[in-house]
Design an enzyme around this catalytic site. Structure first.
Site, PDB file in Angstrom:
ATOM      1  N   ASP A 135       0.844  -1.202   0.000  1.00 48.93           N
ATOM      2  CA  ASP A 135       0.000   0.000   0.000  1.00 48.93           C
ATOM      3  C   ASP A 135       0.875   1.245   0.000  1.00 48.93           C
ATOM      4  O   ASP A 135       0.814   2.049   0.928  1.00 48.93           O
ATOM      5  CB  ASP A 135      -0.949  -0.012   1.220  1.00 48.93           C
ATOM      6  N   ASP A 174       6.880   1.008   2.003  1.00 51.26           N
ATOM      7  CA  ASP A 174       6.593   0.015   0.954  1.00 51.26           C
ATOM      8  C   ASP A 174       7.470   0.303  -0.267  1.00 51.26           C
ATOM      9  O   ASP A 174       8.057  -0.605  -0.861  1.00 51.26           O
ATOM     10  CB  ASP A 174       5.128   0.119   0.485  1.00 51.26           C
ATOM     11  N   ASN A 199      -2.615   2.320   3.693  1.00 51.66           N
ATOM     12  CA  ASN A 199      -2.121   3.667   3.993  1.00 51.66           C
ATOM     13  C   ASN A 199      -3.013   4.740   3.372  1.00 51.66           C
ATOM     14  O   ASN A 199      -3.169   5.823   3.913  1.00 51.66           O
ATOM     15  CB  ASN A 199      -0.691   3.839   3.479  1.00 51.66           C
ATOM     16  N   THR A 235       3.294  -6.010   2.266  1.00 53.78           N
ATOM     17  CA  THR A 235       3.766  -4.936   3.155  1.00 53.78           C
ATOM     18  C   THR A 235       2.619  -3.983   3.511  1.00 53.78           C
ATOM     19  O   THR A 235       2.853  -2.843   3.913  1.00 53.78           O
ATOM     20  CB  THR A 235       4.936  -4.162   2.510  1.00 53.78           C
ATOM     21  N   PHE A 278      -0.649  -1.496  12.602  1.00 53.05           N
ATOM     22  CA  PHE A 278      -1.567  -0.984  11.576  1.00 53.05           C
ATOM     23  C   PHE A 278      -2.000  -2.043  10.551  1.00 53.05           C
ATOM     24  O   PHE A 278      -3.206  -2.230  10.312  1.00 53.05           O
ATOM     25  CB  PHE A 278      -0.910   0.210  10.862  1.00 53.05           C
ATOM     26  N   ASN A 279      -1.041  -2.733   9.913  1.00 52.64           N
ATOM     27  CA  ASN A 279      -1.410  -3.641   8.810  1.00 52.64           C
ATOM     28  C   ASN A 279      -2.357  -4.750   9.272  1.00 52.64           C
ATOM     29  O   ASN A 279      -3.241  -5.175   8.516  1.00 52.64           O
ATOM     30  CB  ASN A 279      -0.166  -4.294   8.194  1.00 52.64           C
ATOM     31  N   HIS A 337       9.946   0.070   8.349  1.00 47.17           N
ATOM     32  CA  HIS A 337       9.312  -1.234   8.560  1.00 47.17           C
ATOM     33  C   HIS A 337       9.385  -2.191   7.352  1.00 47.17           C
ATOM     34  O   HIS A 337       9.877  -3.312   7.457  1.00 47.17           O
ATOM     35  CB  HIS A 337       7.820  -1.046   8.886  1.00 47.17           C
ATOM     36  N   ASP A 338       8.755  -1.778   6.247  1.00 52.69           N
ATOM     37  CA  ASP A 338       8.464  -2.743   5.174  1.00 52.69           C
ATOM     38  C   ASP A 338       9.684  -3.391   4.522  1.00 52.69           C
ATOM     39  O   ASP A 338       9.625  -4.579   4.154  1.00 52.69           O
ATOM     40  CB  ASP A 338       7.578  -2.079   4.113  1.00 52.69           C
TER      41      ASP A 338
HETATM   42  C1  BDR Z   1       3.062  -0.404   8.584  1.00 51.53           C
HETATM   43  O1  BDR Z   1       2.018   0.558   8.468  1.00 51.53           O
HETATM   44  C2  BDR Z   1       2.193   1.347   7.335  1.00 51.53           C
HETATM   45  O2  BDR Z   1       1.908   2.692   7.613  1.00 51.53           O
HETATM   46  C3  BDR Z   1       3.609   1.131   6.867  1.00 51.53           C
HETATM   47  O3  BDR Z   1       3.682   1.226   5.450  1.00 51.53           O
HETATM   48  C4  BDR Z   1       3.932  -0.259   7.350  1.00 51.53           C
HETATM   49  O4  BDR Z   1       3.568  -1.231   6.402  1.00 51.53           O
HETATM   50  C5  BDR Z   1       3.785  -0.189   9.902  1.00 51.53           C
HETATM   51  O5  BDR Z   1       2.893  -0.339  10.971  1.00 51.53           O
HETATM   52 CA    CA Z   2       3.000  -0.648   4.137  1.00 50.13          CA
END
Ligand code: BDR
Ligand code: CA
Length: 308
Positions: free
Chosen positions: A12, A17, A41, A125, A166-167, A239-240
């Site tokens: 996203d 990402d 996102n 991701t 979040f994901n 993160h991703d």
């Molecule tokens: C995840 O949430 C998104 O905002 C980032 O792209 C990442 O995949 C981190 O919590």
């Molecule tokens: Ca992401």
């Protein structure tokens, strides 16, 4: 170049990402067979357009397909506070010249799996909506998936709520479907991704590589850090890309197999990834990363791009 491992990038974009895709495209170990967008996102329209722009920038020629417009059951939720109104605010990006596939994400993923001689690795991701929809629609294709290397969750804590990342929080039912699928999973959650910190000095190292991709990645990192600095982070938790590091440089990571279960009903803990060893492991969970090695890897990766 000897491209070995077929992969589908599902995300996203999203600053991190996009950096994950930059790392994947730079690796001679990976062969990107498809790119699929998911709503997370930002809305599916925005993440799809961003996916096309990022593929144009990076020279990714694989087909790009639009994914699911909403989670399996939950109401859509976006993260403009982190990634901006476009979902990828910051530097000006090329027009989205990478053509959109006439297929939607599940159909394209299924086609890639069917046509591949060797099992394919999926790298999600964003929320796991597309991947879960694929597994539900085509359970017969599970043996064609080598691994799902995903960014999501956190064994010890969340970021969007105290319990959920979040994901996973965006689509817990999808996450549950994926974690219960029996397909091998590598989980890069907040436990490791919040240690994948890049500092302003790292952004400058990347910028000094000097090509267009280097400048854009440095700008993305600065934008992404802006949000996190306000929260008290000393650097940007990138993160991703850790989901790609798991494939190309697993030696940088410390991991352990765990049984990971997804909380879908909790009043306070919906979207939590509960890790334990009371049942057979369903995921290899990353907990730590060699931060310096990670920074070096990203510098090296941007260096593989040309001037255009
Ligand atoms: C995840 O949430 C998104 O905002 C980032 O792209 C990442 O995949 C981190 O919590
Ligand atoms: Ca992401």
């Amino acid at each position: 170049m000897n491209k070995l491992r077929p992969v589908i990038l599902d995300g996203d974009p999203g600053h991190d990402d996009a950096i994950a895709w930059m790392l994947a495209k730079a690796s001679p170990m990976l062969d990107i067979r498809a790119v699929t967008s998911v709503c997370g996102n930002q809305t599916i329209e925005k993440t799809t357009c961003n996916a096309q722009r990022v593929c144009t920038l990076l020279g990714i020629r694989a087909p790009v397909a639009m994914g699911k417009p909403a989670p399996l059951l939950a109401r859509p939720m976006n993260a403009p506070s982190v990634h901006g109104q476009s979902g990828l605010d910051g530097p000006v990006l090329p027009e989205p010249n990478a053509p959109l596939s006439p297929l939607r994400s599940v159909a394209l993923m299924a086609k890639v799996l069917r046509e591949s001689e060797t099992p394919v690795t999926i790298v999600p991701t964003g929320p796991l909506t597309n991947v879960a929809a694929l597994l539900l629609a085509h359970p017969e294709l599970k043996p064609k998936i080598e691994t799902i290397s995903l960014m999501g969750g956190g064994i010890t804590h969340g970021n969007w709520t105290p319990a959920a990342e979040f994901n996973i929080l965006v689509d817990p039912e999808a996450a549950k479907t994926v974690f219960e699928s029996g397909v091998p999973i590598i989980m890069s959650g907040l436990d490791v991704t919040e240690r994948a910190l890049l500092f302003p000095a790292d952004f400058e190292r990347i910028r000094r590589v000097g090509n267009r991709v280097a400048h854009v990645v440095a700008d993305w990192l600065e934008f992404f850090y802006g949000f996190h600095r306000e929260l008290g982070y000393a650097g940007a938790p990138v993160h991703d890309p850790v989901a790609v590091v798991s494939l190309v440089r697993p030696d940088l990571l410390t991991s352990r197999p765990l049984c990971v279960e997804i909380e879908t009903r909790g009043e306070y803990c919906r979207g939590a990834t509960v890790g334990h060893d009371r049942a057979p492991a369903n995921a290899l969970v990353n907990f730590d990363i060699d931060r310096g090695g990670f920074a070096d890897l990203l510098v090296e990766a941007v260096g593989t791009y040309g001037e255009e």
